[in-house]
Design an enzyme around this catalytic site. Structure first.
Site, mmCIF file in Angstrom:
data_model
loop_
_atom_site.group_PDB
_atom_site.id
_atom_site.type_symbol
_atom_site.label_atom_id
_atom_site.label_comp_id
_atom_site.label_asym_id
_atom_site.label_seq_id
_atom_site.Cartn_x
_atom_site.Cartn_y
_atom_site.Cartn_z
ATOM 1 N N CYS A 2 17.368 68.399 -59.558
ATOM 2 C CA CYS A 2 16.843 67.529 -58.503
ATOM 3 C C CYS A 2 16.204 68.354 -57.387
ATOM 4 O O CYS A 2 16.655 69.450 -57.083
ATOM 5 C CB CYS A 2 17.966 66.679 -57.928
ATOM 6 S SG CYS A 2 18.863 65.714 -59.149
ATOM 7 N N ARG A 27 11.378 71.987 -61.975
ATOM 8 C CA ARG A 27 12.826 71.884 -62.087
ATOM 9 C C ARG A 27 13.266 70.771 -63.040
ATOM 10 O O ARG A 27 14.411 70.725 -63.453
ATOM 11 C CB ARG A 27 13.443 71.637 -60.700
ATOM 12 C CG ARG A 27 13.172 72.753 -59.714
ATOM 13 C CD ARG A 27 13.587 72.367 -58.313
ATOM 14 N NE ARG A 27 15.020 72.196 -58.210
ATOM 15 C CZ ARG A 27 15.884 73.173 -57.984
ATOM 16 N NH1 ARG A 27 15.452 74.410 -57.878
ATOM 17 N NH2 ARG A 27 17.166 72.927 -57.883
ATOM 18 N N TRP A 74 16.923 63.964 -61.533
ATOM 19 C CA TRP A 74 17.233 63.993 -62.958
ATOM 20 C C TRP A 74 18.524 63.206 -63.118
ATOM 21 O O TRP A 74 19.553 63.565 -62.581
ATOM 22 C CB TRP A 74 17.416 65.436 -63.430
ATOM 23 C CG TRP A 74 17.618 65.579 -64.922
ATOM 24 C CD1 TRP A 74 18.492 64.912 -65.712
ATOM 25 C CD2 TRP A 74 16.918 66.470 -65.787
ATOM 26 N NE1 TRP A 74 18.388 65.326 -67.006
ATOM 27 C CE2 TRP A 74 17.440 66.277 -67.095
ATOM 28 C CE3 TRP A 74 15.908 67.415 -65.593
ATOM 29 C CZ2 TRP A 74 16.983 67.008 -68.190
ATOM 30 C CZ3 TRP A 74 15.464 68.133 -66.690
ATOM 31 C CH2 TRP A 74 15.988 67.931 -67.964
ATOM 32 N N ASN A 98 21.489 65.968 -53.552
ATOM 33 C CA ASN A 98 21.727 66.756 -54.758
ATOM 34 C C ASN A 98 23.216 67.049 -54.827
ATOM 35 O O ASN A 98 23.842 67.343 -53.809
ATOM 36 C CB ASN A 98 20.965 68.081 -54.730
ATOM 37 C CG ASN A 98 19.478 67.913 -54.921
ATOM 38 O OD1 ASN A 98 19.002 66.828 -55.232
ATOM 39 N ND2 ASN A 98 18.740 68.988 -54.727
ATOM 40 N N GLY A 99 23.806 67.011 -56.026
ATOM 41 C CA GLY A 99 25.226 67.357 -56.173
ATOM 42 C C GLY A 99 26.039 66.192 -56.696
ATOM 43 O O GLY A 99 25.517 65.289 -57.360
ATOM 44 N N GLU A 481 26.558 85.802 -79.764
ATOM 45 C CA GLU A 481 25.565 85.493 -78.737
ATOM 46 C C GLU A 481 25.214 86.739 -77.927
ATOM 47 O O GLU A 481 24.047 86.957 -77.589
ATOM 48 C CB GLU A 481 26.076 84.373 -77.835
ATOM 49 C CG GLU A 481 25.201 84.027 -76.648
ATOM 50 C CD GLU A 481 23.835 83.492 -77.023
ATOM 51 O OE1 GLU A 481 22.981 83.398 -76.129
ATOM 52 O OE2 GLU A 481 23.608 83.172 -78.213
ATOM 53 N N LYS A 485 21.429 88.195 -77.656
ATOM 54 C CA LYS A 485 20.734 88.392 -76.382
ATOM 55 C C LYS A 485 20.181 89.807 -76.287
ATOM 56 O O LYS A 485 19.050 90.015 -75.860
ATOM 57 C CB LYS A 485 21.694 88.139 -75.204
ATOM 58 C CG LYS A 485 21.924 86.700 -74.875
ATOM 59 C CD LYS A 485 20.676 86.055 -74.322
ATOM 60 C CE LYS A 485 20.625 84.586 -74.674
ATOM 61 N NZ LYS A 485 20.330 84.283 -76.063
ATOM 62 N N GLU A 488 17.233 90.336 -78.698
ATOM 63 C CA GLU A 488 16.064 89.539 -78.335
ATOM 64 C C GLU A 488 15.221 90.196 -77.256
ATOM 65 O O GLU A 488 13.991 90.224 -77.357
ATOM 66 C CB GLU A 488 16.511 88.156 -77.813
ATOM 67 C CG GLU A 488 16.852 87.149 -78.866
ATOM 68 C CD GLU A 488 17.227 85.809 -78.256
ATOM 69 O OE1 GLU A 488 16.764 84.787 -78.773
ATOM 70 O OE2 GLU A 488 17.982 85.780 -77.270
ATOM 71 N N HIS A 504 35.775 96.002 -92.629
ATOM 72 C CA HIS A 504 35.192 95.647 -93.918
ATOM 73 C C HIS A 504 33.689 95.923 -93.942
ATOM 74 O O HIS A 504 32.922 95.146 -94.513
ATOM 75 C CB HIS A 504 35.470 94.177 -94.237
ATOM 76 C CG HIS A 504 36.921 93.867 -94.385
ATOM 77 N ND1 HIS A 504 37.677 94.308 -95.443
ATOM 78 C CD2 HIS A 504 37.769 93.175 -93.588
ATOM 79 C CE1 HIS A 504 38.922 93.895 -95.308
ATOM 80 N NE2 HIS A 504 39.010 93.205 -94.180
ATOM 81 N N LYS A 604 9.686 79.902 -76.993
ATOM 82 C CA LYS A 604 10.770 79.153 -76.353
ATOM 83 C C LYS A 604 11.204 77.970 -77.197
ATOM 84 O O LYS A 604 12.386 77.723 -77.374
ATOM 85 C CB LYS A 604 10.319 78.666 -74.967
ATOM 86 C CG LYS A 604 11.435 77.994 -74.173
ATOM 87 C CD LYS A 604 12.550 78.981 -73.879
ATOM 88 C CE LYS A 604 13.720 78.329 -73.188
ATOM 89 N NZ LYS A 604 14.862 79.241 -73.084
#
Length: 609
Positions: A2, A27, A74, A98-99, A481, A485, A488, A504, A604
């Site tokens: 927002c 945003r 949003w 906002n919040g 992950e 990262k 990438e 192993h 993306k």
């Protein structure tokens, strides 16, 4: 997420505010609105959809005034609609927010008993009514201060009083607000980008501070109503850097946005008082959910790692058999699917081609389909039976950060909801788990405060050619992950493995040049991980340890480098352990001079198979 902007000055407020909202479009939002004071009443224009819709409305029905506020929203608390869009008006008060207001239900019940009538489904409108209640006999500043004592949660509030047309009041708690100082004009916004083309002189509000925007100069007050002398700072960013809010890269900015992104993902969906999770958009009735006898979670890349965490959560807390598939493989293996199968698709963009194909395969076989997605109205969100939006906001960096941790948050919420509906998680346990979730943003902030330590580790090992990431149980996906990262964005060869599988095969790679990253939470299999660390140590390997264990333990003697993290519950710990993995990859990539935000060969949103 927002966006907020307010303006007091000689220019046309409509033009200034609308222009500022356009600067905040990046945003993400699904509705927008503007309010001005004219002749002691409010002129409000709001619309669902893009700013172009609001612009069309303003052309058809112009507004004017000397002072105004605007907002892009949003949807989190209440569906996207004109009535749920901001600004909200109650009597003399108009505000944008906002919040989250955590105790809004209690306040709404109290205000309803006093005769207040509400026109929206939002928690924000409750605050407008509360301030309007207290403004009788007080000025706007006093009314806002009184109301602030009654509300709990995180918020940025910007407020106007129709009978006080020369002043805007703003308060901050855990949501950003910045005052802009121009020549005879003043701005208040959630992002400096909203007014940077007008002025580069700013005052940053801290938590608990109030800004009274008025001439000849704004006042900043503390919670104790004392005037605070704040330094006016000069912004020296270029327009591109402004979009990055002063960070060197979008990825770094998005790493630091994660506390707020996670708040945006769970706000309005949990009741800390009742121990309940609210997911009306999930598209499954209680009866339908009770008929589900298996879950398939399908995703690609980083989202697939989130899916693995989701499997641990669903099987541990809800005892539902759960399989995880790569979307690119799912429809080619002729999966066993029937009407009692719940197919969960995870996609940041909602347009991932392989994931969309898997969705259609599942629907063809009569599975119930639920999407976890970040983009409202995307293809996957539209075609699924239900959707849980992650509300991470736009993620510009190709390597996913806040999209991943909000996916983990959404999966945790979903698990709580399933456990609540199926009576697999007691109310007592749900209360504890929700309280733990509410503390996660602060835990992330603690990790981010240790960025310098992680940067120092990156400085030591950025020239390594290989990395190994090891974890056990629910932390094994985070090891995967972490390796993804690093490869990438730094182009270093990195692998993630279950720590117990190291012997192993991967153990053959270990030598004095190869860093091994261990995720070592304090739990009942920690001793097993210690044994794996000993195996690396015996071969002269470099050990980097991330742990929530206290100092003075024998783990300290096993690792050359150790970073301590806040201790949180098992189901939420993957979120905390993700943050240092992102920071380590980011700083190594920066030191190697790669294109962090747009690494080679990657896109993306992968919209081809």
């Amino acid at each position: 997420m927002c966006g907020i902007i307010g303006y007091l000055g000689p220019q046309n407020p409509v033009e200034v505010i609308f222009e500022g909202l356009k600067k905040l479009e990046y945003r993400g939002y699904d509705s927008a609105g503007i309010a001005l004071i004219q002749n002691e009443h409010f002129e409000v224009r709001r619309s669902q959809g893009k700013l172009s819709e609001l612009g069309r409305l303003l052309s058809q029905s112009p507004v004017s005034g000397r002072i105004g506020i605007g907002h892009t929203r949003w949807a989190t608390h209440g569906r996207p609609s004109e009535t749920n869009a901001h600004p909200h008006v109650a009597g003399r008060i108009a505000l944008v927010h906002n919040g989250i207001i955590e105790n809004y239900l209690d306040l709404k019940k109290q205000l309803s008993a006093e005769g207040c009538q509400f026109s929206s489904e939002t928690d924000s409108e409750i605050v407008a009514h509360l301030i309007d209640k207290y403004i009788k006999g007080q000025d706007l500043v006093q009314a806002v201060q009184t109301a602030q004592e009654k509300i709990r949660g995180s918020y940025a509030l910007v407020i106007m009083d129709s009978q006080d047309p020369d002043r805007i009041v703003a308060v901050r708690k855990e949501c950003p607000l910045i005052v802009g100082i121009g020549e005879g004009e003043f701005f208040i916004a959630s992002d400096v980008l909203a007014f940077l083309h007008h002025t580069s002189r700013v005052i940053y509000l801290e938590d608990g501070e109030m800004a009274v925007i008025e001439k000849p100069f704004p006042r900043i007050l503390s919670l104790k109503k004392k005037i605070i002398k704040k330094e006016v700072q000069k912004i020296t960013w270029s327009p591109v850097m402004a979009e990055k809010a002063g960070y060197k890269h979008f990825m770094q900015k998005e790493i630091f946005e994660q506390p707020q992104a996670i708040i945006d993902t769970f706000r309005g969906r949990v009741s800390p008082e009742k121990g309940e999770v609210l997911l009306p958009e999930i598209g499954l009735t209680a009866e339908e959910l009770k008929e589900i006898d298996q879950v398939h979670i399908v995703a690609c890349g980083t989202a697939w790692h989130a899916a693995l965490v989701g499997k641990f959560l669903l099987e541990e807390y809800c005892r539902i058999p759960t399989a995880v598939d790569y979307a690119s493989e799912y429809r080619y293996r002729n999966p066993i699917v029937n009407p009692k199968t719940l197919l969960i698709l995870i996609s940041q963009s909602g347009e991932t081609a392989d994931t969309l194909a898997a969705l259609r395969e599942g629907k063809k076989k009569k599975a119930r389909v639920l999407a976890v997605c970040n983009v409202v109205g995307s293809s996957i969100a539209r075609e699924a039976d239900g959707v849980i939006y992650t509300h991470a906001g736009p993620e510009i960096g190709v390597a996913s950060t806040k999209a991943f941790t909000t996916q983990l948050t959404a999966l945790f919420l979903m698990t709580l909801y399933f456990g609540q509906t199926l009576k697999k998680i007691t109310r007592k346990d749900r209360l504890a788990m929700i309280q733990e979730l509410l503390r996660i943003p602060h835990g992330i902030e603690q990790v981010l405060e240790g960025e310098d330590q992680i940067q120092a580790i990156a400085q030591k090992y950025f020239q390594a050619q290989d990395f190994l990431f090891l974890g056990r149980g629910i932390h094994y996906p985070i090891a995967l992950e972490g390796a993804l990262k690093l490869k990438e964005i730094s182009y270093i060869h990195a692998e993630g493995y279950p720590a117990g599988e190291m012997k192993h095969g991967p153990i053959a790679l270990i030598d004095e040049k190869m860093p091994t990253v261990f995720l070592v939470p304090q739990n009942d299999i920690q001793e097993k991980v210690f044994s794996n660390m000993e195996e690396v140590r015996a071969r002269g390997g470099i050990i980097i340890s991330f742990t929530d264990e206290e100092k003075g333990t024998r783990q300290e003697f096993k690792a050359q480098e150790q970073i301590r993290l806040p201790r949180v519950g098992w189901g939420l710990s993957p979120i905390i352990y993700s943050i240092p993995m992102q920071l380590l990859a980011y700083h190594i990539a920066v030191l190697r001079g790669t294109d962090v935000d747009q690494p080679r060969n990657l896109a993306k949103s992968v919209t081809v198979e």
